[in-house]
Design an enzyme around this catalytic site. Sequence first.
Site, PDB file in Angstrom:
ATOM      1  N   CYS A 174       4.866 -66.368  87.116  1.00  0.00           N
ATOM      2  CA  CYS A 174       4.816 -67.148  85.886  1.00  0.00           C
ATOM      3  C   CYS A 174       3.381 -67.040  85.358  1.00  0.00           C
ATOM      4  O   CYS A 174       2.462 -67.569  85.984  1.00  0.00           O
ATOM      5  CB  CYS A 174       5.195 -68.600  86.165  1.00  0.00           C
ATOM      6  SG  CYS A 174       5.159 -69.581  84.684  1.00  0.00           S
ATOM      7  N   CYS A 205       4.219 -66.518  76.919  1.00  0.00           N
ATOM      8  CA  CYS A 205       4.873 -66.069  78.152  1.00  0.00           C
ATOM      9  C   CYS A 205       4.105 -64.890  78.765  1.00  0.00           C
ATOM     10  O   CYS A 205       4.171 -63.757  78.262  1.00  0.00           O
ATOM     11  CB  CYS A 205       6.330 -65.697  77.909  1.00  0.00           C
ATOM     12  SG  CYS A 205       7.247 -65.472  79.430  1.00  0.00           S
TER      13      CYS A 205
HETATM   14  O1  PYC Z   1       4.306 -67.358  81.306  1.00  0.00           O
HETATM   15  O2  PYC Z   1       5.322 -65.911  82.597  1.00  0.00           O
HETATM   16  C1  PYC Z   1       5.300 -66.969  81.973  1.00  0.00           C
HETATM   17  C2  PYC Z   1       6.500 -67.853  82.003  1.00  0.00           C
HETATM   18  C3  PYC Z   1       7.680 -67.609  82.649  1.00  0.00           C
HETATM   19  C4  PYC Z   1       8.496 -68.714  82.406  1.00  0.00           C
HETATM   20  C5  PYC Z   1       7.793 -69.593  81.626  1.00  0.00           C
HETATM   21  N1  PYC Z   1       6.570 -69.043  81.394  1.00  0.00           N
END
Ligand code: PYC
Length: 308
Positions: A85, A236
């Site tokens: 994550c 993300c």
């Molecule tokens: O930032 O990789 C990330 C992530 C995965 C799920 C929520 N954030």
Amino acid sequence: MRIIDSHTGGEPTRIIVENGPDLGQGTMAQRRARFVEQFSHIRTTLTGEPRGSLFMVGALLCEPHDPNNAAGVIFFNNAGVLGMCGHGMIGLIVTLYHLGKVGLGLHRVETPVGVVEVELLSPNRARIENVPSYRFAKDVSVDIPNFGSITGDIAWGGNWFYLVKQHHQVLSQDNTLALVNYCASIQQALNDAGITGDDGSAVDHIELFGEPSDSQLADSRNFVLCPGREYDRSPCGTGTSAKMACLYEDGLLKPGQLWRQQSIIGSIFEGFVKCKDDKLIPIITGNAYVTMDSRVLQDVSDPFVNGF
Ligand code: PYC
């Protein structure tokens, strides 16, 4: 349990820093399996209502398997456990600094999908060197009930992503309900069609791309639906890694070239890729802030003691 909350580009991370479940020894992958078998109630306690909600990403801080590493971590959310994550890793290192457990500079953190190098650049800014990322399949079409056929790439960035450029959806914060429903239909259609990653795992993160709010600020804007109908408020980290792997394979991103990924709420991660031992390594930089330091109270007479 003592927990510390932070947010990275708007996406929260709730980390168990004291008195968490004892998962014994072994790699983070082995300990994650034990967490799934025996401690799902801890996951639901922290990420379910009434203490959390769909948007909450949880993490369990662990002693590292290799004492040369700074820490180990297992990430989870309302639907289950995660591999890596990116936003959570930035939140973790900022939290460890807040606790006085690490200083500025380079650290190595173990995850169930590999060791991640993290550089804390300032108390609120960190750069992560993610696990090797790659595109597994280009232009995979799938029929979405009520929406027709769409095409996307399947890529690994620490989680499995289906990345869609042509979707006719409006990527704006006031359209998130429609975006969640649309992406959840894609998740379901991929699952029904038996489309998986190259290890047979579900492609459970859906990522849509569009124009950034301001091309001076970012190269692209995304919307990422995670498992459990949670959408990422940050750009993300693993999704940006998957995106950069696709751009690289299409010849649209060179090693070292800056890629600025904007999230649905406008926050930005900066990234680039480098090649190491025939692998593509994404590097992501973002900001995180500690927001809360608290203790979880559990009353055994509470019918919802472990969340719902
Ligand atoms: O930032 O990789 C990330 C992530 C995965 C799920 C929520 N954030």
